[in-house]
Write a protein that holds these residues in place. Sequence first.
Motif, PDB file in Angstrom:
ATOM      1  N   LYS A   1       0.838  -1.213   0.000  1.00  0.00           N
ATOM      2  CA  LYS A   1       0.000   0.000   0.000  1.00  0.00           C
ATOM      3  C   LYS A   1       0.866   1.254   0.000  1.00  0.00           C
ATOM      4  CE  LYS A   1      -3.620  -2.273   2.687  1.00  0.00           C
ATOM      5  NZ  LYS A   1      -4.178  -2.413   4.045  1.00  0.00           N
ATOM      6  N   PHE A   2       2.062   1.134   0.561  1.00  0.00           N
ATOM      7  CA  PHE A   2       2.981   2.278   0.635  1.00  0.00           C
ATOM      8  C   PHE A   2       3.894   2.335  -0.589  1.00  0.00           C
ATOM      9  CE2 PHE A   2       6.976   4.272   2.052  1.00  0.00           C
ATOM     10  CZ  PHE A   2       6.496   5.460   2.578  1.00  0.00           C
ATOM     11  N   THR A   3       4.467   1.198  -0.955  1.00  0.00           N
ATOM     12  CA  THR A   3       5.496   1.217  -2.009  1.00  0.00           C
ATOM     13  C   THR A   3       4.937   1.006  -3.416  1.00  0.00           C
ATOM     14  OG1 THR A   3       5.847  -1.175  -1.875  1.00  0.00           O
ATOM     15  CG2 THR A   3       7.209   0.221  -0.433  1.00  0.00           C
ATOM     16  N   LYS A   4       3.798   0.319  -3.526  1.00  0.00           N
ATOM     17  CA  LYS A   4       3.248  -0.104  -4.830  1.00  0.00           C
ATOM     18  C   LYS A   4       4.268  -0.941  -5.619  1.00  0.00           C
ATOM     19  CE  LYS A   4      -0.378   2.501  -4.009  1.00  0.00           C
ATOM     20  NZ  LYS A   4      -1.424   1.876  -3.195  1.00  0.00           N
ATOM     21  N   ASP A   5       5.097  -1.657  -4.881  1.00  0.00           N
ATOM     22  CA  ASP A   5       6.162  -2.438  -5.513  1.00  0.00           C
ATOM     23  C   ASP A   5       5.680  -3.877  -5.737  1.00  0.00           C
ATOM     24  OD1 ASP A   5       8.441  -3.871  -6.195  1.00  0.00           O
ATOM     25  OD2 ASP A   5       9.734  -2.836  -4.763  1.00  0.00           O
ATOM     26  N   ASP A   6       5.214  -4.137  -6.954  1.00  0.00           N
ATOM     27  CA  ASP A   6       4.687  -5.469  -7.282  1.00  0.00           C
ATOM     28  C   ASP A   6       5.768  -6.548  -7.187  1.00  0.00           C
ATOM     29  OD1 ASP A   6       1.926  -5.021  -8.005  1.00  0.00           O
ATOM     30  OD2 ASP A   6       2.732  -3.799  -9.641  1.00  0.00           O
ATOM     31  N   TYR A   7       6.963  -6.208  -7.680  1.00  0.00           N
ATOM     32  CA  TYR A   7       8.019  -7.221  -7.737  1.00  0.00           C
ATOM     33  C   TYR A   7       8.374  -7.702  -6.329  1.00  0.00           C
ATOM     34  CZ  TYR A   7      12.302  -9.674  -8.842  1.00  0.00           C
ATOM     35  OH  TYR A   7      13.253 -10.657  -8.954  1.00  0.00           O
ATOM     36  N   TYR A   8       8.591  -6.750  -5.414  1.00  0.00           N
ATOM     37  CA  TYR A   8       8.969  -7.109  -4.039  1.00  0.00           C
ATOM     38  C   TYR A   8       7.848  -7.918  -3.387  1.00  0.00           C
ATOM     39  CZ  TYR A   8      11.024  -6.334   0.656  1.00  0.00           C
ATOM     40  OH  TYR A   8      11.572  -6.487   1.906  1.00  0.00           O
TER      41      TYR A   8
END
Lengths: 316, 55
Positions: free
Chosen positions: A273-280
């Motif tokens: 929700k904070f990073t929007k980092d799909d890969y991580y």
Amino acid sequence: MTKYYYHQTLCPSIKNPVSYNTVIDRTKSLFELPDIEILTPIGELCQSKTIEELCYDSTNNILNKAGTNKIVISWSGGIDSTLILSEFLKVTPKKQIVVLMNDNSILEYPEFYKKYIENQLEIKTIDFHKKDALVESIQDGVLVTGHIMDNLFGEPHNYQIMPKEKLNQKITEFLTEVNEQSREMYTKLIDACPRKILDVKDLFWWMNYTLSYQNEQLWVLLEIEEMILNKNLFHFSDTKDWNDYSVSTSAEEKYKGHEFNNFKMPLKEQLYKFTKDDYYTQNKIKVNSWRNYRTPQELIKTIPLFITTKWERAWK
Amino acid sequence: MLNDLPNLKEEDQKDYRFFHLHKTEVENYDLVIVYHKPVLSREKTLNFLKLEGIL
């Protein structure tokens, strides 16, 4: 009569099928240890709070207790400490945050470092062969760690090495395959769980949660005499509500299936929700804790004999 | 018990009470718990834990 939170020789060790030093049984079902006090009781079966609510409460609780002191977050780049840092970044002035890290932290999550830390937050370098940075961190601040998360979410070491058939095995079948003494001990522990332990995945979470939690909770306190729990050292998830979540949520919910990148997915979803980092979110896996970079000889040097309930510590 | 702990002196071995520590019987997921008597010195305890691979 002196009581202890930790005592190296009063407490037993477990060697197999997991390796736990100084086992403190929070259920008190397995070991009779009248001299040992439990710091945080096991959780209750209830409609627990969501991860978002738990994170919000922990962040605000620590901020309230810290006052104007610095919030020093030990950041390994892993799931737990990155989530904690992201939660503080939502509500804390950047100048109040200090990141305790080293090069391994950057290697573990370089994108987060570049986007949220580099040239934005104060950094203190930690060398895990020395305790200087930990001592310095509480001179004008409070230290916040992600310890305990593993205990709440499962038994990562065994989850990684166990075949999926074993992880999914029904607990009744598992008990028939071990020797009689083991069965008796496992049954005592299983019966102490507020909810029904259904499978081996759940059992190994329960073991880590009940038998290894307090040892983990005291890790920094064993080394740094100036540290006092919940005064200048906070484990983000060491609260009653997090414990209630852990007990009220099945291991399958915390670690779906047997692909290890699903471990701690509820935490990764909150971080997303904070990073929007799909890969991580999809691919990050739990790796060995950074403090394990120490050699066994270095670890032995720093292990004390006991901590009393008055926080007196002895190394000889 | 000596066979299980070849590195530990016999006089030290009697200081420990073992709950099932015959390695030949330890298969798969049997639970192995090691108790230490509180009278043990720190040096002996650390030495034991090191020899046993716990530390």
